[in-house]
Design a protein around this motif. Structure first.
Motif, PDB file in Angstrom:
ATOM      1  N   PRO A 200       0.835  -1.214   0.000  1.00 39.33           N
ATOM      2  CA  PRO A 200       0.000   0.000   0.000  1.00 39.33           C
ATOM      3  C   PRO A 200       0.865   1.257   0.000  1.00 39.33           C
ATOM      4  CG  PRO A 200      -0.798  -1.599   1.601  1.00 39.33           C
ATOM      5  CD  PRO A 200       0.516  -2.120   1.115  1.00 39.33           C
ATOM      6  N   LEU A 201       0.333   2.334  -0.568  1.00 37.51           N
ATOM      7  CA  LEU A 201       1.060   3.595  -0.579  1.00 37.51           C
ATOM      8  C   LEU A 201       1.293   4.085   0.838  1.00 37.51           C
ATOM      9  CD1 LEU A 201      -0.809   5.625  -3.372  1.00 37.51           C
ATOM     10  CD2 LEU A 201       1.161   4.129  -3.621  1.00 37.51           C
ATOM     11  N   ARG A 206       0.851   8.938  -0.729  1.00 35.76           N
ATOM     12  CA  ARG A 206      -0.578   9.071  -1.067  1.00 35.76           C
ATOM     13  C   ARG A 206      -1.013  10.540  -1.023  1.00 35.76           C
ATOM     14  NH1 ARG A 206      -3.972   6.988   3.501  1.00 35.76           N
ATOM     15  NH2 ARG A 206      -3.522   9.116   4.202  1.00 35.76           N
ATOM     16  N   ASP A 207      -0.591  11.245   0.036  1.00 40.62           N
ATOM     17  CA  ASP A 207      -0.980  12.654   0.167  1.00 40.62           C
ATOM     18  C   ASP A 207      -0.373  13.505  -0.956  1.00 40.62           C
ATOM     19  OD1 ASP A 207      -2.375  11.975   2.405  1.00 40.62           O
ATOM     20  OD2 ASP A 207      -0.945  12.817   3.842  1.00 40.62           O
ATOM     21  N   CYS A 213      -2.513  15.772  -8.033  1.00 37.11           N
ATOM     22  CA  CYS A 213      -3.626  15.443  -8.935  1.00 37.11           C
ATOM     23  C   CYS A 213      -4.777  16.423  -8.754  1.00 37.11           C
ATOM     24  CB  CYS A 213      -4.096  14.016  -8.679  1.00 37.11           C
ATOM     25  SG  CYS A 213      -2.955  12.749  -9.285  1.00 37.11           S
ATOM     26  N   GLY A 214      -5.013  16.861  -7.521  1.00 37.67           N
ATOM     27  CA  GLY A 214      -6.061  17.839  -7.273  1.00 37.67           C
ATOM     28  C   GLY A 214      -5.768  19.163  -7.952  1.00 37.67           C
ATOM     29  N   HIS A 215      -4.516  19.619  -7.874  1.00 38.53           N
ATOM     30  CA  HIS A 215      -4.142  20.887  -8.497  1.00 38.53           C
ATOM     31  C   HIS A 215      -4.137  20.789 -10.025  1.00 38.53           C
ATOM     32  CE1 HIS A 215      -1.889  22.409  -4.668  1.00 38.53           C
ATOM     33  NE2 HIS A 215      -3.189  22.485  -4.574  1.00 38.53           N
ATOM     34  N   ALA A 216      -3.703  19.648 -10.545  1.00 45.03           N
ATOM     35  CA  ALA A 216      -3.531  19.516 -11.994  1.00 45.03           C
ATOM     36  C   ALA A 216      -4.749  18.890 -12.689  1.00 45.03           C
ATOM     37  CB  ALA A 216      -2.286  18.677 -12.294  1.00 45.03           C
ATOM     38  N   GLY A 217      -5.763  18.496 -11.915  1.00 47.33           N
ATOM     39  CA  GLY A 217      -6.947  17.898 -12.522  1.00 47.33           C
ATOM     40  C   GLY A 217      -6.694  16.511 -13.097  1.00 47.33           C
ATOM     41  N   SER A 235       8.382  11.554  -7.808  1.00 50.47           N
ATOM     42  CA  SER A 235       8.442  12.295  -6.551  1.00 50.47           C
ATOM     43  C   SER A 235       9.704  13.137  -6.440  1.00 50.47           C
ATOM     44  CB  SER A 235       8.378  11.330  -5.360  1.00 50.47           C
ATOM     45  OG  SER A 235       7.099  10.744  -5.250  1.00 50.47           O
ATOM     46  N   SER A 236      10.641  12.990  -7.383  1.00 49.28           N
ATOM     47  CA  SER A 236      11.896  13.732  -7.325  1.00 49.28           C
ATOM     48  C   SER A 236      11.764  15.160  -7.854  1.00 49.28           C
ATOM     49  CB  SER A 236      12.982  13.005  -8.141  1.00 49.28           C
ATOM     50  OG  SER A 236      13.150  11.682  -7.711  1.00 49.28           O
TER      51      SER A 236
END
Length: 396
Positions: A200-201, A206-207, A213-217, A235-236
């Protein structure tokens, strides 16, 4: 499928408890100082090597790029007419681009040339040695090597080039399994061979994914993704853009790489992601095979790159496909000029013609994206040749 594990990598995995996230495996395979593909200087770049880059095909790429760099540097010069200006290449590979730029810039505006320096930022000792060997006989521009940390101590003003660099930053592999996104691991099996597994992440990962994804749609997984759907997550990028922001007082950052928008990157049809293992001009090899002896690369998601850049103070600028940018910078005229070469230079003309056509081939290098970012500068004077109005959507 399990793959044999070299002793040096097995030691790293055992010290980590038997397994690591894929991003850590990728970092070791590429950058481990004694055994990594880049860290140990094993990368072979060029027509006779593992893969080709635009600069490795000849000096025409640099010659076409110079007018764009000089336009930006001239605009930078007007904002501060006395300060030294730098052309910084992050991860210079074999040094082909730096060599050709230094040669081509020798014919530039003499007043501007006296203020220019070439700065090569190379983290891997093996690659740095090869660059120094290549450039030791090149005149025309002062050149120095430094680390990114050293650059942050004395930030520069100028143009930064990241050519086929960000696609080699270690990525996480995400897998849609049992109704949730999971993180891919590389671990030792009971026979001390390499294999993939999943977990699991973590809360942090996850956050991070949810925030970006929320900012970029972006929707992850995309609609209709099937069990086992796999992709990459970089993530880098935030740390890299933060480091670059600290290293650049004012300037333009040019990223040249395989990249695509999120709606093309994260689709149910792209069920295996974009990760590639490359060796001896062959792609599609298993990423677990021969760690340290092959390149590992993943395409960029432009929306994720833009979000990381904006988060750390970079203003998103223009973008263009490489073919469009090079045509705007005079590639067609350069092709026409080859016809004027004397007959005894026919072989050279044909070789250069083939290289120029490869630079704009939409199925190959011509599909690269040129992405620009700036900081500490006004909007005017820093446009990208060949941009087709794409910058408006990137600024939203």
């Amino acid at each position: 499928m399990a793959a044999s594990c070299p002793e040096w990598l097995a030691t790293h995995l055992q010290q980590a408890g038997g397994g690591v996230p894929f991003s850590r495996f990728m970092d070791l395979a590429l950058n481990e100082p004694e055994h990594g593909y880049y860290g140990a200087g094993r990368a072979r770049i060029g027509p006779e090597g593992d893969f080709v880059t635009s600069p490795s095909l000849g000096s025409d790429f640099a010659a076409l790029l110079v007018p764009q760099l000089m336009a930006w540097l001239a605009s930078l010069s007007t904002t501060d007419p006395v300060q030294r200006l730098s052309i910084v290449e992050i991860g210079p590979g074999e040094g082909h681009l730096a060599r050709d730029l230094m040669t081509q810039l020798g014919e530039a505006d003499p007043a501007l040339l006296t203020r220019l320096e070439m700065v090569l930022v190379e983290a891997n000792p093996g690659m740095r040695q090869r660059q120094q060997l290549l450039l030791e006989q090149v005149d025309g521009l002062p050149v120095r090597w430094c680390t990114l940390e050293q650059l942050r101590i004395t930030p520069v003003r100028g143009v930064v080039i990241a050519h086929e660099l960000l696609d080699a930053l270690p990525v996480e592999r995400l897998v849609w399994r049992d109704g949730s996104l999971q993180q891919a691991l590389v671990e030792l099996d009971p026979n001390a061979a390499l294999r993939m597994s999943h977990r699991p992440l973590s809360v942090g990962l996850r956050d991070e994914i949810n925030r970006v994804c929320g900012h970029a749609g972006i929707q992850l997984p995309p609609p209709h993704a099937e069990e086992g759907w796999t992709t990459e997550w970089n993530s880098s990028l935030p740390d890299w853009f933060a480091a670059m922001a600290a290293a650049v007082e004012a300037g333009v950052l040019l990223v040249i790489d395989y990249a695509m928008e999120a709606h093309r990157y994260y689709t149910a049809q792209r069920s295996e992601g974009t990760l590639m293992a490359v060796s001896s001009q062959q792609a599609g090899l298993s990423p677990l095979d021969q760690p340290g002896a092959q390149d590992l690369t993943a395409h960029l998601c432009i929306d994720v790159v833009d979000e990381a850049a904006k988060r750390h103070g970079w203003v998103v600028g223009d973008q263009a496909k490489q073919g469009e940018a090079l045509l705007a910078l005079g590639l067609a005229q350069r092709l026409h000029g080859l016809q004027q070469l004397p007959g005894q230079q026919l072989a050279e003309a044909l070789q250069r013609r083939e290289a120029l056509l490869r630079l704009v081939d939409p199925a190959g290098l011509g599909g690269f994206r040129w992405l620009t970012y700036r900081r500490g500068l006004p909007e005017d004077g820093f446009s990208l040749s060949g941009a087709q109005g794409c910058s408006e959507s990137r600024r939203d």
